[in-house]
Design an enzyme around this catalytic site. Structure first.
Site, PDB file in Angstrom:
ATOM      1  CG  ASP A 162      -2.611   1.083   3.102  1.00  0.00           C
ATOM      2  OD1 ASP A 162      -1.775   0.503   3.802  1.00  0.00           O
ATOM      3  OD2 ASP A 162      -2.710   2.317   3.055  1.00  0.00           O
ATOM      4  CB  VAL A 163      -1.280  -3.689   6.124  1.00  0.00           C
ATOM      5  CG1 VAL A 163      -1.275  -4.940   5.278  1.00  0.00           C
ATOM      6  CG2 VAL A 163       0.042  -2.959   5.996  1.00  0.00           C
ATOM      7  CG  ASP A 164      -0.715   2.730   7.872  1.00  0.00           C
ATOM      8  OD1 ASP A 164      -1.011   2.503   9.053  1.00  0.00           O
ATOM      9  OD2 ASP A 164       0.047   3.652   7.530  1.00  0.00           O
ATOM     10  CG  ASP A 165      -5.922   3.147   4.446  1.00  0.00           C
ATOM     11  OD1 ASP A 165      -6.745   4.063   4.565  1.00  0.00           O
ATOM     12  OD2 ASP A 165      -4.825   3.293   3.883  1.00  0.00           O
TER      13      ASP A 165
ATOM     14  NE  ARG B  36      -0.840   3.940  11.517  1.00  0.00           N
ATOM     15  CZ  ARG B  36       0.178   4.764  11.731  1.00  0.00           C
ATOM     16  NH1 ARG B  36       0.542   5.046  12.959  1.00  0.00           N
ATOM     17  NH2 ARG B  36       0.823   5.318  10.735  1.00  0.00           N
TER      18      ARG B  36
END
Length: 641
Positions: free
Chosen positions: A379-382, A453
């Protein structure tokens, strides 16, 4: 202020696991606990004591309208109510009990179970409550469609892909639930399901709706002519997709619907429950259960778990608190952060080329997943949150991990300059209008919050050669800003979440505080502050309600607003002081904050979430950042997050 921060940091620190990570409960609506109850009846693996605990939970969260909502005090939802009613009847609740009678009346008034959504109708078909023609026609043979074809599984979001492949195989095999107690719900239908002919009907979201409805009717008789050899081959292809992605005890896609579908798929193909694959798939589902203490306690089933996300966010809050208060807290903070970083570093996915590589075949992996393990679906957000944490903790020691993460995130940028959560250019919106996608969440398009983010991370890492990538992202955010100055928050509730995220990114990227984009966002945040100094937003804003409004202030959303305003250089604005006062005044005697309303979303209008950790780490982050900015006598936030 110091005492408030210390108490909050101690409370959050006490929840850190021995191995260094944090994980909080992730609660959804009645749907998944209900589906879990029905799954046990489907398989005839009924745990009576557990089912009663699940039933207590379902009875407690029933709404005043008689049905079940999708979030705290939300409006009646037909599909969630059909599943909850069926689950409670399966447990043994008398259909004439007041809570059941109220639910049944609400269902019938809303059009009956025949008007429930697609996934609910699949559930009903598996139990023989409706004919299979009551589900949209989507043959399992779609697994053969090439990647260049406008409709193929790779044009779906990861969550859709992992849910749909085993579900379509089940629809092709048409198994029947064992249902050992013979529980059925004919009383929920206004018409005889076997006489209904208009299962696919409006209201449609666009002019594509009726077009696809006619296409569905055209394909249905063709599907009946598919030769058996081709169907068997398609089911084998589906199996070849599922098994490499089983992901051990973390399950297919590490999300409940996909995991439950894999359990039923293995059962349907005749795999023994003792087979290690079937056994592990069942164990992965059971691992999502949350039980409260006591013989008369409750239980519910989580949609997934969020340890990487929780650990990243909690660690940012702890780091900020250590810097703000100093003294003896710094040593304790450093110890906790080192444990967290040591837990996070090996979670980076370096050796599995996931589904994202369909669009970026030459891109080297380097991201983090949301769950304990989910290597096919980082996940790019994580990834951005963890990378920013590792950078602020020890940039030199984490240099290799940061470089892998940086290259992977850059490679995941979509052509419009934004980032989706798991996929690239996953934005063929026409697919959201097929009958199967009545939930409108088949895709993973770029969104403002995830893009923010990624920009925050790249700006914090500070590589000059990344500036063109950052500029494309900023241009995307300019286009995405709403007319009132806010940004839509795809993964959090909602416009406050999106606006906070973007303001942090713009600060990190060096956008001036008087830029019109920033000024408009600030004005909007100030305009929606509540009289008590806090902020609150209803999940109904995903359904058209006024952005940034709610009946009460919430600690997590107040923290987002305050952090966003400080990122925009408004440290000294009276609204920030009032927000800080609200957070200080609402801290409880244990050093924590309390909130019941849901604070996030899985799929707008369909599936909402309550992160139990948000009430703890975001207020701590806001208070600590305010103290740090006061001490340093600067208005510039030093980090991207």
């Amino acid at each position: 202020m110091d005492e408030t921060i210390r108490r909050a940091q101690a409370a959050l620190g006490a929840r850190q696991r021995d191995d260094g990570h944090w994980v909080f409960e992730l609660e959804a609506d009645a749907t998944i606990p209900s589906e879990y109850i029905l799954l046990e009846h489907y398989l005839d693996r009924i745990d009576t004591a557990l089912q009663e605990r699940l039933a207590r939970y379902l009875r407690r969260i029933q709404g005043e309208h008689g049905g079940w909502p999708l979030y705290y005090k939300g409006r009646f939802d037909l599909s969630a109510t059909v599943k909850a009613y069926y689950a409670l009847k399966a447990v043994g609740d008398d259909i004439d009990a007041p809570h059941m009678a109220r639910a049944r009346a609400a269902i019938l008034e809303a059009g009956g179970a025949e008007r429930a959504n697609v996934f609910t109708r699949f559930q009903l078909a598996l139990f023989g409550e409706i004919p299979w023609r009551g589900t949209p026609c989507m043959p399992v043979e779609v697994v053969f469609f090439p990647k260049w074809f406008f409709f193929n599984i790779w044009n779906m979001a990861y969550w859709s892909r992992t849910v749909v492949v085993p579900l379509l195989a089940l629809a092709a095999m048409r198994p029947r639930a064992r249902n050992p107690r013979g529980v059925h719900v004919p009383e929920l239908f206004r018409d005889d399901p076997w006489r209904i002919t208009d299962w696919t009907r409006g209201p449609y979201r666009s002019a594509w709706g009726p077009v696809f409805a006619r296409l569905d009717a055209f394909i249905r008789p063709i599907e009946a002519q598919i030769p058996g050899w081709l169907r068997r081959r398609a089911i084998r292809r589906a199996r070849s997709f599922i098994e490499p992605r089983l992901n051990g005890v973390d399950g297919l896609g590490a999300i409940y619907p996909a995991m439950a579908n894999s359990v039923m798929f293995f059962d349907a193909i005749g795999m023994s429950p003792e087979d290690p694959r079937a056994e592990t798939a069942w164990e992965s589902v059971r691992a999502l259960l949350v039980n409260s203490d006591g013989d008369d306690g409750e239980a519910y089933c989580q949609p997934c778990v969020s340890p990487v996300w929780d650990t990243g966010l909690a660690s940012h809050a702890m780091a900020e608190a250590g810097a703000a208060v100093g003294g003896g807290m710094q040593a304790e903070t450093a110890r906790r952060l080192e444990k967290a970083a040591a837990w996070l570093r090996p979670k980076q996915i370096l050796d599995v080329v996931g589904d994202w590589a369909v669009r970026r075949p030459g891109l080297q992996p380097g991201g983090w997943a949301f769950q304990y393990n989910n290597p096919h679906y980082p996940d790019v957000d994580d990834t951005a949150v963890v990378a920013m944490l590792l950078h602020r903790h020890d940039p030199a020691g984490n240099a290799e991990a940061l470089e892998r993460a940086r290259h992977w995130v850059i490679g995941m940028q979509s052509s419009n300059g934004g980032w989706g959560a798991f996929d690239i250019d996953n934005d063929h919106d026409v697919l959201n209008h097929i009958p199967f996608a009545d939930h409108g969440a088949l895709l993973d398009p770029p969104t403002a919050d995830v893009t923010a983010r990624c920009l925050s991370m790249l700006a914090q890492l500070g590589h000059p050669e990344d500036r063109p990538t950052i500029e494309r992202g900023i241009a995307y955010l300019r286009r995405e800003q709403e007319a009132d100055g806010s940004w839509f928050g795809r993964w959090g509730t909602n416009y406050i979440y999106g606006t906070w995220s973007v303001l942090c990114a713009l600060n990190a990227a060096g956008i001036a505080e008087d830029d019109p984009m920033v000024s408009r966002a600030v004005e909007w945040l100030i305009s929606i502050q509540r009289e008590d100094g806090g902020w609150g937003e209803d999940c109904a804003t995903f359904e058209g309600a006024a952005p940034g409004r709610y009946t009460e202030s919430l600690p997590s959303q107040t923290a987002w607003a305050v952090i966003g305003l400080m990122a925009a250089g408004r440290r000294d604005h009276p609204s920030v002081a009032r927000g800080i006062d609200y957070l200080t005044a609402t801290q409880d005697e244990n050093g924590e904050w309390q909130e019941q309303p849901y604070n996030a979303v899985g799929f707008p209008r369909v599936f909402y979430l309550r992160y139990h950790g948000y009430r703890l780490f975001f207020p701590l982050l806001a208070l600590s950042r305010f103290k740090t900015l006061q001490q340093s006598n600067t208005k510039r936030v030093p980090f991207g997050f």
